[in-house]
Design an enzyme around this catalytic site. Structure first.
Site, PDB file in Angstrom:
ATOM      1  N   SER A 139     -84.086 -28.359   6.610  1.00 52.16           N
ATOM      2  CA  SER A 139     -84.488 -27.866   7.926  1.00 52.16           C
ATOM      3  C   SER A 139     -83.568 -28.503   8.957  1.00 52.16           C
ATOM      4  O   SER A 139     -82.937 -29.530   8.686  1.00 52.16           O
ATOM      5  CB  SER A 139     -85.933 -28.284   8.214  1.00 52.16           C
ATOM      6  N   TYR A 152     -93.232 -34.043   7.594  1.00 53.36           N
ATOM      7  CA  TYR A 152     -92.275 -32.955   7.336  1.00 53.36           C
ATOM      8  C   TYR A 152     -90.834 -33.436   7.518  1.00 53.36           C
ATOM      9  O   TYR A 152     -89.975 -33.217   6.669  1.00 53.36           O
ATOM     10  CB  TYR A 152     -92.605 -31.803   8.287  1.00 53.36           C
TER      11      TYR A 152
HETATM   12  P1  NAD Z   1     -93.906 -20.050   4.465  1.00 55.85           P
HETATM   13  O1  NAD Z   1     -95.057 -20.946   4.702  1.00 55.85           O
HETATM   14  O2  NAD Z   1     -94.002 -18.635   4.879  1.00 55.85           O
HETATM   15  O3  NAD Z   1     -93.515 -20.037   2.910  1.00 55.85           O
HETATM   16  C1  NAD Z   1     -93.585 -21.182   2.115  1.00 55.85           C
HETATM   17  C2  NAD Z   1     -93.854 -20.735   0.692  1.00 55.85           C
HETATM   18  O4  NAD Z   1     -93.943 -21.913  -0.118  1.00 55.85           O
HETATM   19  C3  NAD Z   1     -95.174 -19.971   0.539  1.00 55.85           C
HETATM   20  O5  NAD Z   1     -94.986 -18.811  -0.229  1.00 55.85           O
HETATM   21  C4  NAD Z   1     -96.077 -20.977  -0.158  1.00 55.85           C
HETATM   22  O6  NAD Z   1     -97.081 -20.401  -0.969  1.00 55.85           O
HETATM   23  C5  NAD Z   1     -95.052 -21.730  -0.995  1.00 55.85           C
HETATM   24  N1  NAD Z   1     -95.585 -23.021  -1.434  1.00 55.85           N
HETATM   25  C6  NAD Z   1     -96.231 -23.955  -0.705  1.00 55.85           C
HETATM   26  N2  NAD Z   1     -96.621 -24.972  -1.502  1.00 55.85           N
HETATM   27  C7  NAD Z   1     -96.200 -24.663  -2.761  1.00 55.85           C
HETATM   28  C8  NAD Z   1     -96.296 -25.321  -4.001  1.00 55.85           C
HETATM   29  N3  NAD Z   1     -96.934 -26.502  -4.141  1.00 55.85           N
HETATM   30  N4  NAD Z   1     -95.727 -24.738  -5.075  1.00 55.85           N
HETATM   31  C9  NAD Z   1     -95.109 -23.549  -4.965  1.00 55.85           C
HETATM   32  N5  NAD Z   1     -94.997 -22.867  -3.820  1.00 55.85           N
HETATM   33  C10 NAD Z   1     -95.545 -23.429  -2.720  1.00 55.85           C
HETATM   34  O7  NAD Z   1     -92.665 -20.792   5.134  1.00 55.85           O
HETATM   35  P2  NAD Z   1     -91.131 -20.361   5.366  1.00 55.85           P
HETATM   36  O8  NAD Z   1     -90.888 -20.416   6.806  1.00 55.85           O
HETATM   37  O9  NAD Z   1     -90.798 -19.142   4.598  1.00 55.85           O
HETATM   38  O10 NAD Z   1     -90.425 -21.638   4.740  1.00 55.85           O
HETATM   39  C11 NAD Z   1     -89.471 -21.577   3.701  1.00 55.85           C
HETATM   40  C12 NAD Z   1     -88.639 -22.839   3.730  1.00 55.85           C
HETATM   41  O11 NAD Z   1     -87.902 -22.917   4.956  1.00 55.85           O
HETATM   42  C13 NAD Z   1     -89.451 -24.130   3.675  1.00 55.85           C
HETATM   43  O12 NAD Z   1     -88.740 -25.082   2.902  1.00 55.85           O
HETATM   44  C14 NAD Z   1     -89.497 -24.585   5.109  1.00 55.85           C
HETATM   45  O13 NAD Z   1     -89.710 -25.969   5.241  1.00 55.85           O
HETATM   46  C15 NAD Z   1     -88.126 -24.167   5.571  1.00 55.85           C
HETATM   47  N6  NAD Z   1     -87.987 -24.038   7.020  1.00 55.85           N
HETATM   48  C16 NAD Z   1     -88.780 -23.176   7.723  1.00 55.85           C
HETATM   49  C17 NAD Z   1     -88.594 -23.066   9.101  1.00 55.85           C
HETATM   50  C18 NAD Z   1     -89.404 -22.112   9.947  1.00 55.85           C
HETATM   51  O14 NAD Z   1     -89.339 -22.195  11.184  1.00 55.85           O
HETATM   52  N7  NAD Z   1     -90.127 -21.177   9.373  1.00 55.85           N
HETATM   53  C19 NAD Z   1     -87.625 -23.840   9.742  1.00 55.85           C
HETATM   54  C20 NAD Z   1     -86.855 -24.719   8.995  1.00 55.85           C
HETATM   55  C21 NAD Z   1     -87.037 -24.801   7.624  1.00 55.85           C
END
Ligand code: NAD
Length: 258
Positions: A139, A152
């Site tokens: 991130s 986080y």
């Molecule tokens: P999201 O919450 O929509 O998706 C996360 C996914 O991870 C979900 O499908 C959830 O079921 C799955 N998950 C959670 N715990 C789990 C586990 N124990 N085992 C297997 N699967 C599990 O979030 P997103 O925004 O799509 O995030 C994807 C990635 O991007 C993450 O690593 C997040 O930290 C990173 N990220 C997101 C943002 C943002 O603003 N959305 C910004 C920077 C980084």
């Protein structure tokens, strides 16, 4: 098209958000994708949408036995694993003096231990193949500190560090390991209330691009690092954040947004 032709990819957290978009893009580019997630109905529905080139496997990334089962299934079915995207994560808000040990440990367990277990699960296979690409989704919060996100932020810095170690240990076996650092992205994690884009963009005035990112924009960066086009990228960190990590504006001085 076909930038991942004949490649087998595992995408954790692939059932929704960025992981789902990455799964769609990888299939479009010719990969066979294993969508690995705890969300069974979403994951199954996405696999149906994507057809023969995708399947769902229930995986809790923090569970060693789950990883072993997943890797065995992938090897039985496809005989190889070319790409692992460690994308699954959770996020919990709270000031340090309010955050419970339980929430902190759960975040570490999914985001950081889960990424470690994923790398460890595929490492020997990729070493044997003398080829492979691992993309760890960190991130922008793995590049800086943020209030209310102690757990986080700690895990996302951890993922960045783990990426460097894995790049060193696996690079000389033909396996590349890189991290992607998304800024704010319009998913359930980034936009839990589902506010319209114009509304969310108002909160992004400190970002040079002045808007939130889309899951597709992150998926394209992940695709690049997963593909042979990134053949000399190893241990690198790719910020896909609209310029957020580039610095901060001094409002009122020349060059700042109006
Ligand atoms: P999201 O919450 O929509 O998706 C996360 C996914 O991870 C979900 O499908 C959830 O079921 C799955 N998950 C959670 N715990 C789990 C586990 N124990 N085992 C297997 N699967 C599990 O979030 P997103 O925004 O799509 O995030 C994807 C990635 O991007 C993450 O690593 C997040 O930290 C990173 N990220 C997101 C943002 C943002 O603003 N959305 C910004 C920077 C980084």
């Amino acid at each position: 098209m076909n930038r991942l032709e004949n490649k087998v990819a595992i995408i954790t957290g692939g059932a929704r958000g960025m992981g789902a978009q990455t799964s769609r893009l990888f299939v479009q580019e010719g990969a066979k994708v294993i969508i690995a997630d705890v969300l069974e109905s979403e994951g199954q529905a996405l696999a149906r949408e994507l057809g023969d080139c995708a399947c769902f496997h229930r995986l809790d990334v923090s569970d060693e036995v789950n990883w072993q089962e997943l890797v065995e299934k992938a090897m039985d079915r496809f005989g190889r694993i070319d790409v692992l995207v460690n994308n699954a994560a959770v996020l919990v808000y709270g000031a340090i003096d309010e955050l419970s040990k339980r929430d902190f440990e759960r975040t570490v367990s999914v985001n950081l231990v889960g990424t470690f277990l994923g790398i460890r699960a595929v490492a020997s296979i990729m070493k044997m193949q003398q080829a492979g690409a691992i993309v760890n989704i960190s991130s922008v919060d793995g590049l800086r500190g943020v209030n209310a996100l102690a757990a986080y932020v700690s895990t996302k810095w951890g993922v960045r560090g783990l990426t460097k170690v894995a790049a060193l240990e696996l690079g000389h076996h033909g396996v590349r390991v890189n991290s992607v650092h998304p800024g704010g992205v319009d998913t359930i994690m980034g936009n839990p209330t589902g506010a319209p884009r114009e509304e969310i963009n108002k909160h992004f005035q400190n970002v040079p691009m002045q808007r939130v990112g889309s899951p597709e924009e992150i998926a394209r960066a992940t695709l690049f690092l997963a593909s042979d086009e990134a053949s000399y990228c190893n241990g690198s960190e790719l910020a896909v954040d609209g310029g957020l990590a580039a610095g901060a504006y001094y409002l009122g001085l020349p060059g700042a947004p109006l």
